[in-house]
Enzyme design. Structure first.
Site, PDB file in Angstrom:
ATOM      1  N   HIS A 104     -84.375 -80.717 -53.039  1.00  0.00           N
ATOM      2  CA  HIS A 104     -83.684 -81.661 -53.941  1.00  0.00           C
ATOM      3  C   HIS A 104     -83.047 -82.796 -53.133  1.00  0.00           C
ATOM      4  CE1 HIS A 104     -83.185 -77.884 -56.569  1.00  0.00           C
ATOM      5  NE2 HIS A 104     -84.043 -78.660 -57.208  1.00  0.00           N
ATOM      6  N   LYS A 110     -82.883 -71.029 -69.177  1.00  0.00           N
ATOM      7  CA  LYS A 110     -82.598 -69.879 -68.326  1.00  0.00           C
ATOM      8  C   LYS A 110     -81.089 -69.692 -68.116  1.00  0.00           C
ATOM      9  CE  LYS A 110     -85.074 -73.272 -65.763  1.00  0.00           C
ATOM     10  NZ  LYS A 110     -85.940 -73.701 -64.758  1.00  0.00           N
ATOM     11  N   ARG A 166     -94.490 -80.555 -56.195  1.00  0.00           N
ATOM     12  CA  ARG A 166     -94.726 -79.849 -54.937  1.00  0.00           C
ATOM     13  C   ARG A 166     -96.177 -79.431 -54.800  1.00  0.00           C
ATOM     14  NH1 ARG A 166     -90.116 -75.786 -56.514  1.00  0.00           N
ATOM     15  NH2 ARG A 166     -91.414 -76.091 -58.347  1.00  0.00           N
ATOM     16  N   SER A 206     -85.408 -73.460 -56.125  1.00  0.00           N
ATOM     17  CA  SER A 206     -84.116 -72.787 -56.297  1.00  0.00           C
ATOM     18  C   SER A 206     -84.330 -71.299 -56.561  1.00  0.00           C
ATOM     19  CB  SER A 206     -83.347 -73.390 -57.470  1.00  0.00           C
ATOM     20  OG  SER A 206     -83.018 -74.724 -57.197  1.00  0.00           O
TER      21      SER A 206
HETATM   22  O1  PNS Z   1     -85.064 -78.050 -62.532  1.00  0.00           O
HETATM   23  P1  PNS Z   1     -85.766 -77.808 -63.823  1.00  0.00           P
HETATM   24  O2  PNS Z   1     -85.254 -76.531 -64.439  1.00  0.00           O
HETATM   25  O3  PNS Z   1     -87.256 -77.834 -63.692  1.00  0.00           O
HETATM   26  O4  PNS Z   1     -85.349 -79.009 -64.813  1.00  0.00           O
HETATM   27  C1  PNS Z   1     -85.866 -79.083 -66.119  1.00  0.00           C
HETATM   28  C2  PNS Z   1     -85.063 -80.106 -66.945  1.00  0.00           C
HETATM   29  C3  PNS Z   1     -83.606 -79.697 -67.017  1.00  0.00           C
HETATM   30  C4  PNS Z   1     -85.177 -81.461 -66.314  1.00  0.00           C
HETATM   31  C5  PNS Z   1     -85.694 -80.154 -68.371  1.00  0.00           C
HETATM   32  O5  PNS Z   1     -85.732 -78.863 -68.904  1.00  0.00           O
HETATM   33  C6  PNS Z   1     -84.933 -81.065 -69.320  1.00  0.00           C
HETATM   34  O6  PNS Z   1     -85.036 -82.267 -69.238  1.00  0.00           O
HETATM   35  N1  PNS Z   1     -84.165 -80.466 -70.247  1.00  0.00           N
HETATM   36  C7  PNS Z   1     -83.374 -81.191 -71.227  1.00  0.00           C
HETATM   37  C8  PNS Z   1     -84.009 -81.089 -72.617  1.00  0.00           C
HETATM   38  C9  PNS Z   1     -85.167 -82.052 -72.692  1.00  0.00           C
HETATM   39  O7  PNS Z   1     -84.992 -83.246 -72.800  1.00  0.00           O
HETATM   40  N2  PNS Z   1     -86.384 -81.490 -72.540  1.00  0.00           N
HETATM   41  C10 PNS Z   1     -87.568 -82.298 -72.328  1.00  0.00           C
HETATM   42  C11 PNS Z   1     -88.271 -82.638 -73.570  1.00  0.00           C
HETATM   43  S1  PNS Z   1     -89.889 -82.132 -73.204  1.00  0.00           S
END
Ligand code: PNS
Length: 160
Positions: free
Chosen positions: A18, A42, A91, A129
């Site tokens: 990150h 989660k 990645r 993570s």
């Molecule tokens: O680090 P991560 O868990 O891969 O991050 C995922 C994250 C938090 C960026 C994604 O789940 C997100 O944007 N969540 C907020 C709700 C939303 O807008 N979802 C996307 C619509 S498809």
């Protein structure tokens, strides 16, 4: 106009991967908002405040980088903070399907918002993570993977 990039994620916890992407985002934008998702599906190991504190420690004193929490839709939060670009890390090919789906949905919700994918340093491509949490949970060494403050926080949370 200042170009603002949004770098969203769970950051549970922030890793060197990150950190690498936050720095790379500054090649694309004058300001980066690191957006910590509150309502990730989660159950996180660290609270949102803990995740934000660790991020702030890791990025240090850089006025170009801001750490904020967000709840609800990312596309809406991007609009609220005036961000035109969402940065996500890629990645491996296995990341791509989920990322593409999310990027296209975010575009559907906010047509002004572009998603760009950045590749982390090749030495960090194995890092996530969840793998850091797992190694720490079983007492493995994570010092090469995360900032010392994160290592300490993992030890405090999980023991070892
Ligand atoms: O680090 P991560 O868990 O891969 O991050 C995922 C994250 C938090 C960026 C994604 O789940 C997100 O944007 N969540 C907020 C709700 C939303 O807008 N979802 C996307 C619509 S498809």
């Amino acid at each position: 106009m200042t170009r603002i990039a949004l770098y969203p994620g769970s950051f549970d916890p922030v890793t060197h991967g990150h950190e690498d992407l936050i720095r790379r985002s500054l090649n694309l934008a004058e300001r980066v908002i690191v957006a910590v998702a509150v309502n990730a599906a989660k159950a996180p190991l660290f609270t949102v405040e803990e995740r934000m504190d660790l991020l702030r420690t890791v990025v240090g004193d850089d006025s170009r980088i801001e750490v904020r929490a967000f709840e609800g839709l990312l596309a809406r939060f991007a609009q609220e903070v005036g961000a035109g670009v969402v940065v996500r890390g890629l990645r491996a090919v296995s990341d791509f399907e989920y990322e593409l789906q999310m990027a296209l949905m975010n575009r559907q919700l906010n047509p002004e918002l572009e998603t760009v994918f950045l590749m982390p340093d090749v030495g960090l491509t194995f890092l996530s993570s969840s793998i850091v949490r797992e190694v720490a949970r079983y007492g493995g060494k994570v010092s090469a993977l995360v900032h010392p403050a994160v290592e300490r926080a993992l030890r405090a949370k999980l023991g070892g």
